[in-house]
Write an enzyme that holds these catalytic residues in place. Structure first.
Site, PDB file in Angstrom:
ATOM      1  N   CYS A  34     109.572  89.885  41.834  1.00 41.21           N
ATOM      2  CA  CYS A  34     108.484  90.528  42.467  1.00 41.21           C
ATOM      3  C   CYS A  34     108.823  91.190  43.441  1.00 41.21           C
ATOM      4  O   CYS A  34     108.056  92.182  43.998  1.00 41.21           O
ATOM      5  CB  CYS A  34     107.214  89.630  42.643  1.00 41.21           C
ATOM      6  SG  CYS A  34     107.446  88.526  43.782  1.00 41.21           S
ATOM      7  N   CYS A 103     103.557  83.526  44.854  1.00 39.15           N
ATOM      8  CA  CYS A 103     103.507  83.773  46.373  1.00 39.15           C
ATOM      9  C   CYS A 103     103.195  82.386  46.786  1.00 39.15           C
ATOM     10  O   CYS A 103     103.921  82.176  47.951  1.00 39.15           O
ATOM     11  CB  CYS A 103     102.617  84.628  46.674  1.00 39.15           C
ATOM     12  SG  CYS A 103     102.669  86.187  45.941  1.00 39.15           S
TER      13      CYS A 103
END
Length: 122
Positions: A34, A103
């Site tokens: 990402c 994340c």
């Protein structure tokens, strides 16, 4: 994508942003999938995290997880801080969208990398 109020608060008003000169512990982690990259800087006295700063390049979730994870380890013993999990980070933010859970993993890995760096220097 629906974010919690806490995610938005930590994204719009991140805590502990910056760097520490000559940190006692430093970690840099990234997710090639990402593009998020996180740096963690620690100042530690008697195995207690006295200061923590971060720099994160990434999405709202990456910044929010960086911010809250630094708050979660401040003034903690390094062994306590090593117990931080991505699940605890996500829960502290009142959840993350499934596509953004990576994340919280990045936050956990960044903290652990910085603490492992500190331990390796002792």
């Amino acid at each position: 994508m629906q974010y919690s109020e806490k995610v938005m608060d930590h994204f719009m008003n991140p805590r502990n942003v910056g760097t520490i000169e000559n940190p006692d512990g430093y970690g840099k982690v990234g997710s090639p999938s990402c593009g998020d990259v996180m740096e963690i800087f620690l100042k530690i006295e008697d195995d207690i995290i006295k200061d923590v700063k971060f720099r994160t390049f990434g999405c709202a979730s990456a910044i929010a997880t960086s911010s809250i994870s630094t708050e979660m380890i401040l003034n903690k013993n390094v062994n306590e801080a090593l117990q931080l999990t991505n699940k605890a980070v996500a829960e502290a933010l009142d959840g993350l969208p499934p596509a953004k859970m990576h994340c919280s993993v990045l936050a956990e890995e960044g903290i652990k990398a910085a603490i492992e760096d500190y331990i390796s220097k002792k």
